[in-house]
Motif scaffolding. Sequence first.
Motif, mmCIF file in Angstrom:
data_model
loop_
_atom_site.group_PDB
_atom_site.id
_atom_site.type_symbol
_atom_site.label_atom_id
_atom_site.label_comp_id
_atom_site.label_asym_id
_atom_site.label_seq_id
_atom_site.Cartn_x
_atom_site.Cartn_y
_atom_site.Cartn_z
ATOM 1 N N TRP A 28 0.835 -1.201 0.000
ATOM 2 C CA TRP A 28 0.000 0.000 0.000
ATOM 3 C C TRP A 28 0.870 1.252 0.000
ATOM 4 C CZ3 TRP A 28 -5.265 -0.743 -0.164
ATOM 5 C CH2 TRP A 28 -5.991 0.428 -0.326
ATOM 6 N N CYS A 29 1.907 1.240 0.829
ATOM 7 C CA CYS A 29 2.788 2.412 0.907
ATOM 8 C C CYS A 29 3.590 2.608 -0.371
ATOM 9 C CB CYS A 29 3.708 2.291 2.119
ATOM 10 S SG CYS A 29 2.823 2.540 3.673
ATOM 11 N N ASP A 31 2.365 1.443 -3.623
ATOM 12 C CA ASP A 31 1.491 1.622 -4.778
ATOM 13 C C ASP A 31 0.414 2.674 -4.611
ATOM 14 O OD1 ASP A 31 2.968 -0.346 -6.016
ATOM 15 O OD2 ASP A 31 1.515 -1.932 -5.600
ATOM 16 N N TYR A 32 0.027 2.979 -3.383
ATOM 17 C CA TYR A 32 -1.069 3.929 -3.162
ATOM 18 C C TYR A 32 -0.668 5.103 -2.273
ATOM 19 C CZ TYR A 32 -3.856 0.254 -5.250
ATOM 20 O OH TYR A 32 -4.361 -0.693 -6.104
ATOM 21 N N THR A 35 -2.524 8.409 -2.874
ATOM 22 C CA THR A 35 -3.926 8.542 -2.488
ATOM 23 C C THR A 35 -4.113 8.201 -1.009
ATOM 24 O OG1 THR A 35 -4.343 6.308 -3.305
ATOM 25 C CG2 THR A 35 -4.853 8.140 -4.802
ATOM 26 N N SER A 36 -3.045 8.332 -0.262
ATOM 27 C CA SER A 36 -3.057 8.061 1.173
ATOM 28 C C SER A 36 -2.311 9.188 1.881
ATOM 29 C CB SER A 36 -2.385 6.709 1.462
ATOM 30 O OG SER A 36 -3.073 5.662 0.795
ATOM 31 N N THR A 51 -5.584 5.460 4.389
ATOM 32 C CA THR A 51 -5.243 4.807 3.124
ATOM 33 C C THR A 51 -6.464 4.855 2.219
ATOM 34 O OG1 THR A 51 -5.798 2.634 4.063
ATOM 35 C CG2 THR A 51 -3.463 3.275 4.049
ATOM 36 N N TYR A 53 -7.772 4.731 -2.302
ATOM 37 C CA TYR A 53 -7.443 4.560 -3.713
ATOM 38 C C TYR A 53 -8.551 5.156 -4.555
ATOM 39 C CZ TYR A 53 -10.651 0.537 -3.622
ATOM 40 O OH TYR A 53 -11.746 -0.271 -3.479
ATOM 41 N N ARG A 55 -11.192 4.840 -7.340
ATOM 42 C CA ARG A 55 -11.953 3.709 -7.877
ATOM 43 C C ARG A 55 -11.679 3.556 -9.362
ATOM 44 N NH1 ARG A 55 -17.605 3.190 -6.378
ATOM 45 N NH2 ARG A 55 -17.369 1.455 -7.809
ATOM 46 N N LEU A 62 -12.742 8.751 -4.546
ATOM 47 C CA LEU A 62 -11.711 8.208 -3.665
ATOM 48 C C LEU A 62 -12.387 7.282 -2.672
ATOM 49 C CD1 LEU A 62 -8.791 8.226 -2.403
ATOM 50 C CD2 LEU A 62 -9.670 10.008 -0.864
ATOM 51 N N TRP A 65 -9.934 3.431 2.486
ATOM 52 C CA TRP A 65 -9.856 2.037 2.925
ATOM 53 C C TRP A 65 -9.775 1.938 4.438
ATOM 54 C CZ3 TRP A 65 -10.487 -2.581 0.759
ATOM 55 C CH2 TRP A 65 -9.954 -3.699 1.398
ATOM 56 N N ARG A 94 -6.415 15.741 -8.703
ATOM 57 C CA ARG A 94 -6.936 14.617 -9.490
ATOM 58 C C ARG A 94 -8.410 14.747 -9.862
ATOM 59 N NH1 ARG A 94 -4.088 8.999 -7.993
ATOM 60 N NH2 ARG A 94 -2.031 9.781 -7.491
#
Length: 158
Positions: A28-29, A31-32, A35-36, A51, A53, A55, A62, A65, A94
């Motif tokens: 997660w840290c 790839d995302y 958005t975190s 965290t 992402y 959609r 957003l 998670w 974004r």
Amino acid sequence: MADGAALWRIAKDSETLDLNSSYAYLLWCRDYAGTSAVARGADGEPVGFVTGYVRPDDPTTLLVWQVAVDAAHQGHGIAAALLDGLAARLTADRGITRLETTISPGNTASERLFTSFAARHGADLSREVLFPAGLFPDGPHDPEILYRIGPLTPATAH
């Protein structure tokens, strides 16, 4: 990526989140991260996180998670500040116009966090069951209620 272990620990210590594998937090840290958001203490170590992402089927939404704050740092508005900052950044950068999250019934801290987020940003809030309890194959699980918040604009997300 280095924050993944700390995020896993904070999630584990929360005793309310569904804990993912430590590997998932490391990914997660990586790839995302965009958005975190991570809050850091005076020593630079993570003390809270959000965290999320975008959609894949709705690039204006957003999905948040998980949100967690280390017990020693709770009650200082860290979760709200992280959520506000992330929303402001993603609406501006974004074009995010909606935030979604799921909350299990009885998670009053999350219910308050997202209800107050909607109110602060003058956004509508709707709720509906996304995943009924019976869909979860790994034993008893509460249903997951989908919270949809929007519209968000750069002006309202600050």
